[in-house]
Design a protein around this motif. Sequence first.
Motif, mmCIF file in Angstrom:
data_model
loop_
_atom_site.group_PDB
_atom_site.id
_atom_site.type_symbol
_atom_site.label_atom_id
_atom_site.label_comp_id
_atom_site.label_asym_id
_atom_site.label_seq_id
_atom_site.Cartn_x
_atom_site.Cartn_y
_atom_site.Cartn_z
ATOM 1 N N GLU A 117 0.956 -1.174 0.042
ATOM 2 C CA GLU A 117 0.016 -0.155 0.148
ATOM 3 C C GLU A 117 0.912 1.204 -0.110
ATOM 4 N N GLY A 118 1.723 1.273 0.873
ATOM 5 C CA GLY A 118 2.670 2.432 0.897
ATOM 6 C C GLY A 118 3.598 2.781 -0.397
ATOM 7 N N PHE A 119 3.884 1.636 -1.096
ATOM 8 C CA PHE A 119 4.700 1.747 -2.195
ATOM 9 C C PHE A 119 3.767 2.093 -3.206
ATOM 10 N N PHE A 120 2.772 1.862 -3.389
ATOM 11 C CA PHE A 120 1.876 2.250 -4.515
ATOM 12 C C PHE A 120 1.328 3.556 -4.118
ATOM 13 N N ASP A 121 0.909 3.973 -2.952
ATOM 14 C CA ASP A 121 0.568 5.198 -2.734
ATOM 15 C C ASP A 121 1.763 6.316 -3.118
ATOM 16 N N ALA A 122 3.125 5.855 -2.985
ATOM 17 C CA ALA A 122 4.262 6.897 -3.161
ATOM 18 C C ALA A 122 4.459 6.767 -4.529
ATOM 19 N N VAL A 123 4.452 5.854 -5.499
ATOM 20 C CA VAL A 123 4.494 5.733 -7.115
ATOM 21 C C VAL A 123 3.391 5.928 -7.710
ATOM 22 N N GLY A 124 2.055 5.773 -7.551
ATOM 23 C CA GLY A 124 1.176 5.379 -8.501
ATOM 24 C C GLY A 124 0.356 6.716 -8.387
ATOM 25 N N ASP A 125 -0.383 7.083 -9.764
ATOM 26 C CA ASP A 125 -1.263 8.172 -9.695
ATOM 27 C C ASP A 125 -2.676 7.934 -9.625
ATOM 28 N N VAL A 126 -3.258 8.796 -8.738
ATOM 29 C CA VAL A 126 -4.586 8.557 -8.115
ATOM 30 C C VAL A 126 -5.295 8.844 -9.411
ATOM 31 N N VAL A 127 -6.392 7.903 -9.563
ATOM 32 C CA VAL A 127 -7.350 8.057 -10.700
ATOM 33 C C VAL A 127 -8.768 7.850 -10.194
ATOM 34 N N ASP A 128 -9.751 8.183 -11.201
ATOM 35 C CA ASP A 128 -11.124 8.002 -10.568
ATOM 36 C C ASP A 128 -11.377 6.632 -10.353
ATOM 37 N N PRO A 129 -12.087 6.310 -9.266
ATOM 38 C CA PRO A 129 -12.207 4.822 -9.123
ATOM 39 C C PRO A 129 -12.994 4.027 -10.074
ATOM 40 N N ALA A 130 -14.086 5.047 -10.601
ATOM 41 C CA ALA A 130 -14.765 4.366 -11.732
ATOM 42 C C ALA A 130 -14.048 4.148 -13.052
ATOM 43 N N THR A 131 -12.886 4.663 -13.163
ATOM 44 C CA THR A 131 -12.195 4.433 -14.608
ATOM 45 C C THR A 131 -11.932 3.000 -15.019
ATOM 46 N N THR A 132 -12.095 2.926 -16.258
ATOM 47 C CA THR A 132 -12.000 1.547 -16.629
ATOM 48 C C THR A 132 -11.067 1.577 -17.991
ATOM 49 N N SER A 133 -10.452 2.749 -18.161
ATOM 50 C CA SER A 133 -9.358 2.991 -19.064
ATOM 51 C C SER A 133 -8.260 3.399 -18.549
#
Length: 161
Positions: A117-133
Amino acid sequence: MDATVENPDGMTVPSKTLHFLGNLLTFRARSAQTGGSFSLAECQTAPGAGSPPHTQRDEEAFLVTEGQFEFMLDGKTHLCGPGDFVHVAPNTPHAFRNPGDRPARMLIINLPGGFHEGFFDAVGDVVDPATTSFPPMSPPDIAMIAAAASRYGIELLPPTA
Protein backbone atom coordinates in the motif's frame (compact mmCIF):
# COMPACT_ATOMS: atom_id res chain seq x y z
CA MET A 1 -9.76 10.80 -6.10
CA ASP A 2 -11.09 8.62 -3.34
CA ALA A 3 -14.48 6.97 -3.22
CA THR A 4 -15.82 5.54 -0.01
CA VAL A 5 -17.08 2.06 0.75
CA GLU A 6 -18.89 0.81 3.80
CA ASN A 7 -17.48 -2.25 5.51
CA PRO A 8 -19.66 -4.83 7.34
CA ASP A 9 -19.32 -2.90 10.61
CA GLY A 10 -20.91 0.14 8.96
CA MET A 11 -17.63 2.05 8.99
CA THR A 12 -16.99 4.17 5.89
CA VAL A 13 -13.46 3.79 4.57
CA PRO A 14 -11.67 5.20 1.53
CA SER A 15 -11.34 3.12 -1.63
CA LYS A 16 -8.43 4.49 -3.63
CA THR A 17 -7.56 3.61 -7.24
CA LEU A 18 -4.01 4.15 -8.47
CA HIS A 19 -2.44 3.79 -11.90
CA PHE A 20 1.10 2.43 -12.07
CA LEU A 21 2.88 0.95 -15.11
CA GLY A 22 -0.34 -0.03 -16.90
CA ASN A 23 -2.04 -1.39 -13.79
CA LEU A 24 -5.16 0.06 -12.16
CA LEU A 25 -5.11 -0.94 -8.49
CA THR A 26 -8.18 -0.42 -6.33
CA PHE A 27 -7.57 -1.15 -2.66
CA ARG A 28 -10.64 -2.97 -1.33
CA ALA A 29 -9.17 -3.56 2.16
CA ARG A 30 -6.31 -1.50 3.53
CA SER A 31 -3.98 -2.34 6.38
CA ALA A 32 -5.73 0.14 8.67
CA GLN A 33 -8.99 -1.80 8.24
CA THR A 34 -7.44 -5.20 8.99
CA GLY A 35 -5.33 -4.32 12.01
CA GLY A 36 -2.24 -4.57 9.79
CA SER A 37 -2.94 -8.23 8.95
CA PHE A 38 -3.34 -7.84 5.20
CA SER A 39 -4.36 -5.63 2.32
CA LEU A 40 -6.53 -6.60 -0.65
CA ALA A 41 -6.36 -4.91 -4.05
CA GLU A 42 -8.23 -5.49 -7.26
CA CYS A 43 -5.84 -5.11 -10.19
CA GLN A 44 -6.76 -4.48 -13.82
CA THR A 45 -3.74 -4.80 -16.13
CA ALA A 46 -3.47 -3.43 -19.67
CA PRO A 47 -2.34 -5.75 -22.49
CA GLY A 48 1.45 -6.16 -22.35
CA ALA A 49 1.70 -4.46 -18.94
CA GLY A 50 2.54 -5.94 -15.55
CA SER A 51 5.15 -5.65 -12.85
CA PRO A 52 8.92 -5.71 -13.15
CA PRO A 53 10.86 -8.58 -11.54
CA HIS A 54 11.27 -8.00 -7.82
CA THR A 55 11.45 -9.53 -4.36
CA GLN A 56 9.77 -8.28 -1.21
CA ARG A 57 9.65 -8.84 2.54
CA ASP A 58 5.92 -9.50 2.67
CA GLU A 59 3.92 -12.48 1.46
CA GLU A 60 1.74 -12.08 -1.62
CA ALA A 61 -1.04 -14.03 -3.30
CA PHE A 62 -2.82 -13.55 -6.63
CA LEU A 63 -6.21 -14.86 -7.79
CA VAL A 64 -6.84 -14.38 -11.51
CA THR A 65 -10.47 -13.40 -12.15
CA GLU A 66 -10.45 -12.43 -15.85
CA GLY A 67 -8.10 -12.89 -18.81
CA GLN A 68 -4.64 -14.37 -18.46
CA PHE A 69 -1.43 -13.51 -16.65
CA GLU A 70 2.07 -14.84 -17.11
CA PHE A 71 3.66 -15.15 -13.68
CA MET A 72 7.40 -15.48 -13.32
CA LEU A 73 8.01 -17.19 -10.02
CA ASP A 74 11.57 -18.01 -8.98
CA GLY A 75 12.74 -18.23 -12.61
CA LYS A 76 9.83 -20.32 -13.95
CA THR A 77 6.97 -18.93 -16.04
CA HIS A 78 3.36 -20.00 -15.44
CA LEU A 79 0.39 -19.04 -17.62
CA CYS A 80 -2.67 -18.56 -15.40
CA GLY A 81 -6.33 -17.94 -16.19
CA PRO A 82 -9.54 -17.32 -14.24
CA GLY A 83 -9.61 -19.24 -10.97
CA ASP A 84 -5.85 -19.84 -10.88
CA PHE A 85 -4.08 -18.92 -7.66
CA VAL A 86 -0.41 -18.00 -7.22
CA HIS A 87 1.31 -17.75 -3.82
CA VAL A 88 4.60 -15.86 -3.44
CA ALA A 89 6.64 -16.49 -0.30
CA PRO A 90 8.72 -13.59 1.07
CA ASN A 91 12.00 -12.90 -0.78
CA THR A 92 10.98 -14.97 -3.84
CA PRO A 93 11.80 -13.37 -7.21
CA HIS A 94 8.57 -12.80 -9.15
CA ALA A 95 6.82 -10.68 -11.77
CA PHE A 96 3.61 -10.76 -13.79
CA ARG A 97 2.46 -9.66 -17.23
CA ASN A 98 -0.78 -9.63 -19.21
CA PRO A 99 0.08 -11.47 -22.46
CA GLY A 100 -3.38 -10.93 -23.95
CA ASP A 101 -4.90 -8.29 -26.19
CA ARG A 102 -7.52 -7.21 -23.60
CA PRO A 103 -7.27 -6.05 -20.00
CA ALA A 104 -6.93 -8.83 -17.42
CA ARG A 105 -8.00 -8.75 -13.76
CA MET A 106 -6.90 -10.33 -10.52
CA LEU A 107 -7.13 -9.91 -6.77
CA ILE A 108 -3.89 -9.34 -4.86
CA ILE A 109 -3.48 -10.03 -1.15
CA ASN A 110 -0.39 -8.85 0.76
CA LEU A 111 0.40 -10.15 4.24
CA PRO A 112 1.05 -8.26 6.42
CA GLY A 113 -0.66 -5.16 5.09
CA GLY A 114 1.08 -1.85 4.63
CA PHE A 115 4.21 -2.46 2.57
CA HIS A 116 2.61 -2.61 -0.87
CA GLU A 117 0.00 0.00 0.00
CA GLY A 118 2.75 2.43 0.98
CA PHE A 119 4.73 1.68 -2.17
CA PHE A 120 1.77 2.19 -4.50
CA ASP A 121 0.69 5.33 -2.64
CA ALA A 122 4.22 6.68 -3.22
CA VAL A 123 4.56 5.81 -6.91
CA GLY A 124 1.03 5.55 -8.32
CA ASP A 125 -1.10 8.25 -9.87
CA VAL A 126 -4.53 8.60 -8.28
CA VAL A 127 -7.35 8.10 -10.80
CA ASP A 128 -11.13 8.12 -10.60
CA PRO A 129 -12.22 4.80 -8.99
CA ALA A 130 -14.84 4.40 -11.74
CA THR A 131 -12.25 4.53 -14.54
CA THR A 132 -12.02 1.55 -16.86
CA SER A 133 -9.49 2.99 -19.29
CA PHE A 134 -5.78 3.25 -18.78
CA PRO A 135 -4.21 6.71 -18.65
CA PRO A 136 -1.40 7.41 -21.12
CA MET A 137 1.91 6.12 -19.83
CA SER A 138 4.97 8.29 -19.63
CA PRO A 139 8.49 6.94 -19.16
CA PRO A 140 8.83 5.74 -15.55
CA ASP A 141 11.10 7.59 -13.12
CA ILE A 142 13.26 4.57 -12.29
CA ALA A 143 15.27 6.32 -9.55
CA MET A 144 12.09 7.45 -7.75
CA ILE A 145 10.49 4.00 -8.10
CA ALA A 146 13.63 2.24 -6.82
CA ALA A 147 13.90 4.60 -3.83
CA ALA A 148 10.22 4.06 -2.91
CA ALA A 149 10.60 0.29 -3.36
CA SER A 150 13.56 0.26 -0.98
CA ARG A 151 11.55 2.16 1.68
CA TYR A 152 8.82 -0.51 1.54
CA GLY A 153 10.92 -3.68 1.55
CA ILE A 154 10.82 -4.26 -2.22
CA GLU A 155 13.96 -4.92 -4.27
CA LEU A 156 13.72 -4.38 -8.02
CA LEU A 157 15.63 -6.98 -10.04
CA PRO A 158 17.15 -6.78 -13.53
CA PRO A 159 14.73 -7.79 -16.30
CA THR A 160 14.85 -11.44 -17.32
CA ALA A 161 15.85 -12.36 -20.87
